[in-house]
Design an enzyme around this catalytic site. Sequence first.
Site, PDB file in Angstrom:
ATOM      1  N   HIS A   1      48.029 -17.021 -26.407  1.00  0.00           N
ATOM      2  CA  HIS A   1      48.408 -18.422 -26.540  1.00  0.00           C
ATOM      3  C   HIS A   1      49.913 -18.642 -26.449  1.00  0.00           C
ATOM      4  O   HIS A   1      50.363 -19.663 -25.935  1.00  0.00           O
ATOM      5  CB  HIS A   1      47.881 -18.949 -27.872  1.00  0.00           C
ATOM      6  CG  HIS A   1      47.840 -20.439 -27.979  1.00  0.00           C
ATOM      7  ND1 HIS A   1      47.078 -21.226 -27.146  1.00  0.00           N
ATOM      8  CD2 HIS A   1      48.456 -21.298 -28.835  1.00  0.00           C
ATOM      9  CE1 HIS A   1      47.226 -22.496 -27.474  1.00  0.00           C
ATOM     10  NE2 HIS A   1      48.061 -22.567 -28.499  1.00  0.00           N
ATOM     11  N   SER A  43      49.544 -26.649 -25.721  1.00  0.00           N
ATOM     12  CA  SER A  43      48.340 -26.614 -26.551  1.00  0.00           C
ATOM     13  C   SER A  43      47.869 -28.049 -26.797  1.00  0.00           C
ATOM     14  O   SER A  43      47.515 -28.751 -25.851  1.00  0.00           O
ATOM     15  CB  SER A  43      48.619 -25.849 -27.840  1.00  0.00           C
ATOM     16  OG  SER A  43      47.426 -25.500 -28.489  1.00  0.00           O
ATOM     17  N   ASP A  99      44.087 -16.009 -23.998  1.00  0.00           N
ATOM     18  CA  ASP A  99      44.300 -17.057 -24.992  1.00  0.00           C
ATOM     19  C   ASP A  99      43.015 -17.255 -25.789  1.00  0.00           C
ATOM     20  O   ASP A  99      41.947 -17.491 -25.223  1.00  0.00           O
ATOM     21  CB  ASP A  99      44.688 -18.358 -24.287  1.00  0.00           C
ATOM     22  CG  ASP A  99      45.233 -19.403 -25.234  1.00  0.00           C
ATOM     23  OD1 ASP A  99      44.925 -19.336 -26.441  1.00  0.00           O
ATOM     24  OD2 ASP A  99      45.961 -20.297 -24.775  1.00  0.00           O
TER      25      ASP A  99
END
Length: 694
Positions: free
Chosen positions: A665, A545, A630
């Site tokens: 995610h 991320s 995501d």
Amino acid sequence: MMTETNLLQTAPPVARVERTETTLHNRTLIDDYAWLREKTSPEVLAYLEAENAYTDSVMKSTEPLREILYAEMVSHIKETDQSVPFREGDYFYYSRTEQTRQYPIYCRKKGSIDAPEEIILDVNELAAGEAFMAIGGFTVSDDGNLLAYSTDTTGFRQYTLRVKDLRTGELLGEHAERVGSIEWANDNRTLFYTVEDEEQKRQFQLYRHLLGTSHDQDALVFEETDERFNIGAGKTRDGKYLLLESASHTTSEERFLSADDPAGEWRLIAPRQDDIEYYADHRNGLFYIRTNDKGRNFRLVTAPVDSLEQTNWTEVVSHRAEVMLEDIDLFASFYVACERAEGLPSLRVVRFAGAGSEVGSSEEIRFPEPVYSAHPHTNREFDAHNYRYSYQSLVTPGSVYEYDLATGASTLLKQQEIPGGFDRELYGSERFFATAKDGAKVPVSLVYRRDQKGEGTNPLHVYGYGSYGYSLPIGFNSNRLSLLDRGFVLAYAHIRGGGDMGKSWHDDGRLMNKQNTFSDFIAASEVLLARGYGDPQRVSAEGGSAGGLLMGAVSNLRPDLFRAIVSHVPFVDVMNTMLDASLPLTVPEYEEWGNPNEPAAFEYMLSYSPYDNLQPGSYPAMLVKTSLNDSQVMYWEPAKYVAKLRTLKQNDSLLLLHINMSAGHGGASGRYDYLKEIAFDYAFLLKELGVVAV
């Protein structure tokens, strides 16, 4: 379904070029792969499948190794296990897992831990027929009769609210979509819940629902109109008040309502002020408020519920430049200050002298290792005489302790069991401070197997994050044994942008200071090598991320330093994402990255955006991973990044993109599926660093 032809794809797919230009501040950004944003396009989906097929083909030789790694990881897990029960009301609650089943089972027992078990929610049953399953909210009414919970079946963090009657097992007709936080009022009939807007996935509305009525009749209680802010509902530990928090990354405010009067009027504790945060709990007619109004690292004050003016705030703990007050756990006769100093957490137990706010004796719970994590465990009872906390380190498995307020002694309730022959004495952990290029001292934590540690000969794997003021957790993970037992030294760089050294550490790695995050990581890696912790030819790095942004940036800045990189759901297309205010997270994140509509911020962000700074040259081997659903870093960021890098990379190192087509995610939701993903990552590292011949 993947065909044999696809599995044998030996050449990487080539993405079509379609030039898109964005001009701002007299600069033109060129994007040849913006078309990959069309998620439902057959061409886009075919391209993503082709990337998966290429990755599968290249990694096919590692299949036997992946099977070995997966078996090792499973062997170190107690597959049938149970959490420590905690008391809430008349029940003891816990979760348990069963061998071969992917998800937890939530249970309780009434009155005694020896009473018959009642299964309140079996997530395995909810997951039947679903490729993904995640639980969001989960809260039981005060009388113990009703469970409100929410589920996500795609990974897009879009949750559906349900209510279950725990007396009958019946699923009631209550239903709402896009739900965030959930909280019961004390009447056991009124449920408050927040919902997100449809475009930006921002929790922005609070509704009040009366059990048995249509959701069309739910009352809109509050709406947050500032796009920087998300809202969330909760309850004070003593059960007297409902709280509604409205917060951005740097500013917050809270409203409260008597939990006995759900139709009443919400009152504001203190109006929001830019760059001031505060968080409240309640005890004996006073709100205890943790706030950074007088210093970045927070202080603790009290304020009477009936006289909240800030002139009536009384300081309990002052601001300290060297100590971050991360949280306060408040109880009837004591509170626990969760603090952080020199990069390490601490728990300080403070007793009240009486019914008022005067404090008596205090004691810090001590921890024996140089590198560790310690934080509150589940403590639901307000009138408690014991306090539960969690402790773990890089070599000590996760442990739950109970601190006795009367004696000051801590008792181990449970330590994570690691089957498969784990011996903690075989492993060592250390911590040191690396000097950054501007002189800042950056904490670095590391772990290794003692009998395999050489001088400058080990494969070295460095992990980093460095954003949002998030302190990098240092805990035990049995999966890591598969690397440690093959000679890896694993290091964790607590770089600026994170919260490891307080709020100033975050400030020094965000906005116009973001480059410090990247140079800190490079400096930490260089010092690790200088101290002989790794072979300079066998260094890998990992981040996800915002940590994927880190991976993209250091790959551009120092591609020679790393042999291989694993980048999970990486935020690499900084400019295009932050210029699109319609995307989830963009506007709220101006406070973290900057607003590119402002010329100075635009130029600074452009100076490090990984996608925009790719250049012809040699790059480390890369495994870039994402998920189609995501909602935080859209799949097209890593897809575009890989497509562009393929046209510029001039060496023969591997460049792989893997897309989970049915997750979000965090990747796979099932615990066994997740282990297969980790085995894939480890196989890539072992192959690229030459640890295992495949």
